[in-house]
Write a protein that holds these residues in place. Sequence first.
Motif, mmCIF file in Angstrom:
data_model
loop_
_atom_site.group_PDB
_atom_site.id
_atom_site.type_symbol
_atom_site.label_atom_id
_atom_site.label_comp_id
_atom_site.label_asym_id
_atom_site.label_seq_id
_atom_site.Cartn_x
_atom_site.Cartn_y
_atom_site.Cartn_z
ATOM 1 N N PHE A 20 6.368 0.280 12.649
ATOM 2 C CA PHE A 20 7.010 0.472 11.348
ATOM 3 C C PHE A 20 6.719 -0.707 10.419
ATOM 4 N N ASP A 21 6.887 -1.910 10.948
ATOM 5 C CA ASP A 21 6.697 -3.116 10.150
ATOM 6 C C ASP A 21 5.246 -3.264 9.685
ATOM 7 N N THR A 22 4.309 -2.910 10.554
ATOM 8 C CA THR A 22 2.890 -3.061 10.225
ATOM 9 C C THR A 22 2.471 -2.139 9.090
ATOM 10 N N VAL A 23 2.983 -0.906 9.083
ATOM 11 C CA VAL A 23 2.478 0.115 8.160
ATOM 12 C C VAL A 23 3.342 0.302 6.921
ATOM 13 N N VAL A 24 4.627 -0.072 6.985
ATOM 14 C CA VAL A 24 5.516 0.186 5.856
ATOM 15 C C VAL A 24 4.990 -0.476 4.575
ATOM 16 N N ILE A 25 4.273 -1.568 4.732
ATOM 17 C CA ILE A 25 3.735 -2.296 3.574
ATOM 18 C C ILE A 25 2.688 -1.478 2.822
ATOM 19 N N SER A 26 2.057 -0.503 3.492
ATOM 20 C CA SER A 26 1.008 0.282 2.825
ATOM 21 C C SER A 26 1.570 1.070 1.635
ATOM 22 N N GLY A 27 2.836 1.503 1.728
ATOM 23 C CA GLY A 27 3.442 2.247 0.630
ATOM 24 C C GLY A 27 3.765 1.360 -0.564
ATOM 25 N N ALA A 28 3.989 0.073 -0.277
ATOM 26 C CA ALA A 28 4.333 -0.873 -1.344
ATOM 27 C C ALA A 28 3.101 -1.582 -1.906
ATOM 28 N N ASP A 29 1.966 -1.401 -1.278
ATOM 29 C CA ASP A 29 0.710 -2.101 -1.591
ATOM 30 C C ASP A 29 0.444 -2.213 -3.091
ATOM 31 N N LYS A 30 0.179 -1.098 -3.743
ATOM 32 C CA LYS A 30 -0.215 -1.130 -5.160
ATOM 33 C C LYS A 30 0.955 -1.479 -6.074
ATOM 34 N N LEU A 32 3.343 -3.602 -5.491
ATOM 35 C CA LEU A 32 3.528 -5.053 -5.488
ATOM 36 C C LEU A 32 2.430 -5.765 -6.274
ATOM 37 N N GLN A 33 1.197 -5.268 -6.160
ATOM 38 C CA GLN A 33 0.100 -5.906 -6.898
ATOM 39 C C GLN A 33 0.305 -5.758 -8.409
ATOM 40 N N ASP A 40 -6.981 -9.536 -6.353
ATOM 41 C CA ASP A 40 -7.274 -8.856 -5.077
ATOM 42 C C ASP A 40 -7.236 -9.844 -3.916
ATOM 43 N N ALA A 41 -7.803 -11.028 -4.133
ATOM 44 C CA ALA A 41 -7.885 -12.023 -3.052
ATOM 45 C C ALA A 41 -6.484 -12.494 -2.641
ATOM 46 N N PHE A 42 -5.628 -12.829 -3.630
ATOM 47 C CA PHE A 42 -4.274 -13.308 -3.334
ATOM 48 C C PHE A 42 -3.435 -12.182 -2.727
ATOM 49 N N HIS A 43 -3.536 -11.005 -3.314
ATOM 50 C CA HIS A 43 -2.755 -9.863 -2.827
ATOM 51 C C HIS A 43 -3.111 -9.537 -1.376
ATOM 52 N N GLY A 44 -4.420 -9.513 -1.089
ATOM 53 C CA GLY A 44 -4.856 -9.158 0.265
ATOM 54 C C GLY A 44 -4.503 -10.210 1.289
ATOM 55 N N SER A 45 -4.724 -11.493 0.947
ATOM 56 C CA SER A 45 -4.585 -12.557 1.949
ATOM 57 C C SER A 45 -3.174 -13.127 2.058
ATOM 58 N N VAL A 46 -2.343 -12.962 1.007
ATOM 59 C CA VAL A 46 -0.985 -13.526 1.049
ATOM 60 C C VAL A 46 0.078 -12.426 1.116
ATOM 61 N N VAL A 47 0.151 -11.596 0.082
ATOM 62 C CA VAL A 47 1.212 -10.585 0.024
ATOM 63 C C VAL A 47 1.087 -9.586 1.172
ATOM 64 N N MET A 48 -0.120 -9.047 1.363
ATOM 65 C CA MET A 48 -0.313 -8.007 2.383
ATOM 66 C C MET A 48 -0.474 -8.569 3.790
ATOM 67 N N PRO A 95 6.286 -13.186 -5.107
ATOM 68 C CA PRO A 95 5.364 -12.906 -3.997
ATOM 69 C C PRO A 95 5.423 -13.917 -2.864
ATOM 70 N N ILE A 96 5.714 -15.199 -3.184
ATOM 71 C CA ILE A 96 5.720 -16.221 -2.129
ATOM 72 C C ILE A 96 6.892 -16.022 -1.174
ATOM 73 N N THR A 97 8.101 -15.821 -1.721
ATOM 74 C CA THR A 97 9.279 -15.603 -0.860
ATOM 75 C C THR A 97 9.125 -14.304 -0.073
ATOM 76 N N PHE A 98 8.570 -13.298 -0.731
ATOM 77 C CA PHE A 98 8.295 -12.034 -0.037
ATOM 78 C C PHE A 98 7.386 -12.289 1.162
ATOM 79 N N ALA A 99 6.337 -13.079 0.946
ATOM 80 C CA ALA A 99 5.388 -13.381 2.024
ATOM 81 C C ALA A 99 6.060 -14.136 3.168
ATOM 82 N N VAL A 100 7.011 -15.034 2.833
ATOM 83 C CA VAL A 100 7.723 -15.800 3.867
ATOM 84 C C VAL A 100 8.523 -14.858 4.773
#
Length: 446
Positions: A20-30, A32-33, A40-48, A95-100
């Motif tokens: 659930f945790d691994t895939v739930v982010i796919s719905g929020a992907d675009k 959040l960006q 693209d680089a920050f979104h892919g490597s930090v947020v996602m 995005p930073i707190t979200f990533a934490v």
Amino acid sequence: MNKILTWSISAALAGFLFGFDTVVISGADKQLQELWNTSDAFHGSVVMAMALWGTVVGAIFGGIPTNKFGRKNTLLVIGILYFVSALGSALVDDPITFAVFRFIGGLGVGASTIAAPAYVSEIAPANQRGKLVSLYQFNIVLGILIAFLSNYLLRNTGTEPWRWMVGVEAIPALIYCVFVLFIPRSPRWLISKGRMEEAKKVLQLINPGIDVTTKVAEIKHQDDIEETGEHIFMKKYRFPLILAFLIAFFNQLSGINAFLYYAPRIFESAGLGASTALLSSIGIGVVNLLFTLLGVFLIDRLGRKQLMLYGSIGYIISLSLVAAAFFLNWGGLWVPVFLFLFIASHAIGQGAVIWVFISEIFPNRLRASGQAFGSSTHWVLAAIIPSSIPFLFSTIGPGFVFAFFAFMMVLQLLFVLFMMPETKGKSLEELAEELSFKEQISTTTN
């Protein structure tokens, strides 16, 4: 057997939260960006990908609490990490707190790939071990399906649907914590800590007809062979170490996590609308679940090696077709159909086998450390590959990416044919002796 099944399912629910945790982010992907207007680089490597980096850390260090404090206590902490991550991720505004908070959930995922398979493999009878440990994988894909479905149902909830998408995970995390409170400790872990009387009580619970004194002596004998101070990087354990590395390496070089993270984006790249892409993602979850069930049914019948063989061939065919679809602009529903075949191949092969196999090939005292190594390999690649997908898709294109994954699966087929041993139906103590003996023969021959 009913008790063992109940305990195995309770521990394996860590896999549900993993999926659930691994895939739930796919719905929020675009969402959040667009919300945070990130590159693209920050979104892919930090947020996602921050959850995946948490998973790497959890996998590298998860063997320490699993060994020191026990499988059960570690599983409980994992549930708490999931709960905190879900609530925190849903409530943040940057995005930073979200990533934490996503990183915290990742710690739970990484540690669960060590503690849950280790626990189930250590309470399961040899002839049922494959099926029971693969319940962890079944729960992963069930979690994936529920996450895709949840994302679809919550897509229009409020002004910021992504908050509901990531926050709803707190509910199953809380339920899982309650379940774990009622499972016994692993008897093999208790023996490794010298707690013989507790171990005998658990072994008696597991199998009332067993001669517990003889079984304890057998497990202790294997522990005594493993000298104090031994570690998985010693020459005698080189063969199981290579096996763990390669099965984890090829698991991610199939592109599975890259695909699960970006399923809606991949479908949109193939010409499907946003809603159709989310709906196709649910189809992926259904196919994954059905073929994982088939893998669970077959793993103790056909064996680990046979399932990996079928999966490898399916990977090569499906990934080649996906690459061709992008190169030749087939469009429409071709890409979803080929990716359904890819998911089926993964579910019956690598999906059903990886966590079972890694939990079997290391001796008792070193099992958590060996699994930490295999899981770390898996998760380092699982962090690197999805992180690079937005960039790779926008530069070289999806066709080349999927063609590369197809080539890697040809190499996996060679690994399965010429290196991978069969582990079905053998006790953990037999396998420990057999695989280290194999290494000793190899060393003597050289």
